[in-house]
Design an enzyme around this catalytic site. Structure first.
Site, PDB file in Angstrom:
ATOM      1  N   GLY A  90       0.794  -1.221   0.000  1.00 21.47           N
ATOM      2  CA  GLY A  90       0.000   0.000   0.000  1.00 21.47           C
ATOM      3  C   GLY A  90       0.825   1.269   0.000  1.00 21.47           C
ATOM      4  O   GLY A  90       0.296   2.351  -0.262  1.00 21.47           O
ATOM      5  N   ASP A 123      -2.230   7.300   2.472  1.00 16.56           N
ATOM      6  CA  ASP A 123      -1.526   8.241   1.602  1.00 16.56           C
ATOM      7  C   ASP A 123      -0.296   7.627   0.950  1.00 16.56           C
ATOM      8  O   ASP A 123       0.338   8.238   0.095  1.00 16.56           O
ATOM      9  CB  ASP A 123      -1.147   9.513   2.367  1.00 16.56           C
ATOM     10  N   GLY A 124       0.065   6.414   1.346  1.00 19.43           N
ATOM     11  CA  GLY A 124       1.186   5.728   0.726  1.00 19.43           C
ATOM     12  C   GLY A 124       2.544   6.276   1.104  1.00 19.43           C
ATOM     13  O   GLY A 124       3.557   5.862   0.548  1.00 19.43           O
ATOM     14  N   ARG A 181       5.700 -13.409   0.646  1.00 20.41           N
ATOM     15  CA  ARG A 181       5.287 -13.683   2.014  1.00 20.41           C
ATOM     16  C   ARG A 181       4.331 -14.863   2.061  1.00 20.41           C
ATOM     17  O   ARG A 181       3.795 -15.291   1.026  1.00 20.41           O
ATOM     18  CB  ARG A 181       4.597 -12.445   2.596  1.00 20.41           C
ATOM     19  N   ASP A 250       1.306 -11.673   6.584  1.00 21.76           N
ATOM     20  CA  ASP A 250       1.825 -10.823   5.519  1.00 21.76           C
ATOM     21  C   ASP A 250       3.191 -10.247   5.876  1.00 21.76           C
ATOM     22  O   ASP A 250       3.827  -9.596   5.042  1.00 21.76           O
ATOM     23  CB  ASP A 250       0.837  -9.695   5.186  1.00 21.76           C
ATOM     24  N   ASN A 251       3.655 -10.487   7.106  1.00 17.32           N
ATOM     25  CA  ASN A 251       4.994 -10.086   7.521  1.00 17.32           C
ATOM     26  C   ASN A 251       5.896 -11.297   7.744  1.00 17.32           C
ATOM     27  O   ASN A 251       6.916 -11.194   8.436  1.00 17.32           O
ATOM     28  CB  ASN A 251       4.941  -9.263   8.810  1.00 17.32           C
ATOM     29  N   ASP A 260       9.802  -6.253   7.672  1.00 13.08           N
ATOM     30  CA  ASP A 260       8.826  -5.297   8.199  1.00 13.08           C
ATOM     31  C   ASP A 260       9.081  -4.956   9.664  1.00 13.08           C
ATOM     32  O   ASP A 260       8.507  -5.540  10.572  1.00 13.08           O
ATOM     33  CB  ASP A 260       7.389  -5.796   7.988  1.00 13.08           C
TER      34      ASP A 260
END
Length: 491
Positions: A90, A123-124, A181, A250-251, A260
């Site tokens: 993201g 906002d990335g 991942r 996802d990590n 991460d």
């Protein structure tokens, strides 16, 4: 001078469902804070060129270098046990892949480079503080010998991001063996896309487990390989007092690297139940829970791979359970072997595990500093009169009783005191990225535009096992008013 990246992009050659093609969002006025020059050389890049304004523009995402094929990777994930079917990058863009000087393929990713189709109304962008934290901790982990993503560069953008307040914006250039991942497999499993799972598994085997090419049951072997690497990785975390903080699927990296660095932290006083992450309200990812969670995450990976194991569901599940069953022994072997090294035992005897556990229990009861207890124990191995280890304990007599038994045990081995001390100092760091030091660095940078403390901390942590008398204060635990009780994601 032109910045040249010798990109060879394999992941972006996979089907379009694996990612979204998206370029970084340009920023106003990028300025390089830190370039990891040794890593740049390892990647086959010219650090002198990267340190130019043109290089800063690339490292901030303002300019896309020739040969890049920027993408945001798709993945899903269990976040604190709750499944989210679509997450993805993201606020990160994978520029491409390079082959380093050891022949290893490495991803080069910009983190904080702007919104992507996976941003979920974010906002990335990234604030300066989390970028500095990840740079410091990931490079410290590398120096400690723990598999990890690396930090190539940190850049300020000349813009602000809005969190609770306006903060300086920054971009981290992250390097990884890959960014695949457990959640990447889950993304396709929830969509019942077996062909994509097979394609992804084949890609992972070719990239990370080439020794499995041609195996009779390659997907079984793949799960076994990931299980072994994750078991070893988490053992290494525990041996240095590291707490990841957000061990979501996802990590969880398929390559076996730490990835991460959000609300991560190193313990000061030893406490198996220690939690720092502000979002881990139930202690799911507490220090001592990390092996259990790693196995839970691997079980989710196994579920994704079941269709590749067999058309017979019961047989596939039984096979997966057999492979997952190896985790506990692999972890325990790695952890116990590491603990024996930390207390200076060269051989394995009955009663060793109990002796070490008694030390850990005494440390927990006495709020002994994890890092300094083991480091000072190495001093005591070289000089029995050294008493800095016992000074870590609220009740030194409790340590004295244990130390007597330890000296009796080490006397059964032929190594000299100097040999034992050298071996212990080689595995017990004196310098770790302590939370209060990281926070002081961040405050100096954010509030005063002062990066000298950041530079000095990075320099000290690059040699965690060396005494470095000029920087001895960096080994000190925090004073009561310096203690950091919570760490934050920074997203």
């Amino acid at each position: 001078m032109t910045v040249h990246f010798p990109f060879q992009n394999s992941y972006s050659g996979l089907p379009d469902s694996f990612f979204a093609r998206v370029a970084p969002t340009p920023v106003a006025a990028p300025r390089l804070i830190k370039l990891n020059r040794p890593l740049a050389v390892q990647l086959g890049l010219d650090p002198d060129v990267l340190e130019t304004p043109e290089g800063a523009e690339i490292l901030a995402g303002k300019t896309v270098p020739a040969g890049a094929d920027p993408i945001a990777m798709a993945y899903a994930g269990h976040q604190f046990g709750q499944f989210v079917p679509q997450l993805g990058d993201g606020r990160a863009v994978l520029l491409g892949e390079v082959i380093d000087k050891d022949g290893i393929r490495r991803d080069i990713q910009l983190k904080g480079s702007g919104p992507t189709p996976f941003s979920r109304r974010g906002d990335g962008r990234a604030a300066l503080g989390p970028v500095l934290r990840e740079y410091i901790v990931s490079e410290a982990m590398f120096a400690l010998g723990i598999p990890t993503t690396r930090s190539l560069a940190a850049v300020v953008t000349g813009e602000h991001v809005i969190r609770e307040t306006a903060l300086p914006g920054a971009v981290l250039t992250r390097v990884a063996s890959s960014h695949i991942r457990v959640g990447t497999f889950q993304f396709f499993a929830v969509r019942r896309d077996t062909d994509a799972i097979r394609r992804l598994a084949d890609h992972v085997i070719a990239r990370h487990y080439p020794e499995l090419l041609g195996a009779e049951r390659p997907y079984h072997a793949l799960l076994g390989g990931v299980v072994a690497r994750q078991a070893d990785l988490v053992a290494r975390w525990l041996l240095v007092g590291f707490i990841h903080g957000v061990m979501n699927t996802d990590n969880s990296s398929i390559s076996g690297e730490t990835i991460d660095y959000g609300p991560c932290a190193f313990m000061d006083a030893y406490n198996p139940a220690q939690v720092f992450s502000s979002i881990d309200e139930m202690g799911r990812y507490a220090y001592a829970n990390q092996p259990r969670i790693a196995l839970w995450n691997l079980t989710r990976l196994a579920e994704c791979l079941l269709p590749l194991f067999s058309d017979d569901q019961e047989k596939a599940v039984a096979d997966a359970q057999d492979i997952l069953g190896a985790f506990s022994e692999t972890f325990s072997d790695a952890y116990q072997a590491g603990l024996r090294k930390k207390v200076g035992l060269f051989t394995e005897r009955d009663g060793d595990d109990a002796l070490i556990q008694d030390l850990l229990d005494t440390m927990a009861k006495n709020q002994a500093d994890f890092t300094l207890t083991f480091r000072k124990l190495g001093d005591a191995a070289g000089d029995p009169a050294a008493d800095d280890a016992r000074a870590q304990f609220m009740e030194p007599a409790a340590f004295d009783e244990w130390a007597r038994r330890w000296h009796e045990r080490t006397a059964l081995e032929p190594q000299s005191a100097a040999e034992r001390q050298a071996a212990m100092h080689a595995v017990n760091p004196i310098f770790i990225p302590r939370n209060h030091r990281i926070e002081a660095v961040i405050q100096a940078a954010v509030n005063d535009n002062n990066y000298a403390p950041f530079e000095e901390l990075v320099k000290v942590l690059a040699k965690p096992f060396d005494d470095q008398p000029d920087y001895a204060a960096y080994a000190d635990p925090p004073l009561p008013d310096q203690r950091v009780l919570q760490t934050f994601c920074g997203t």
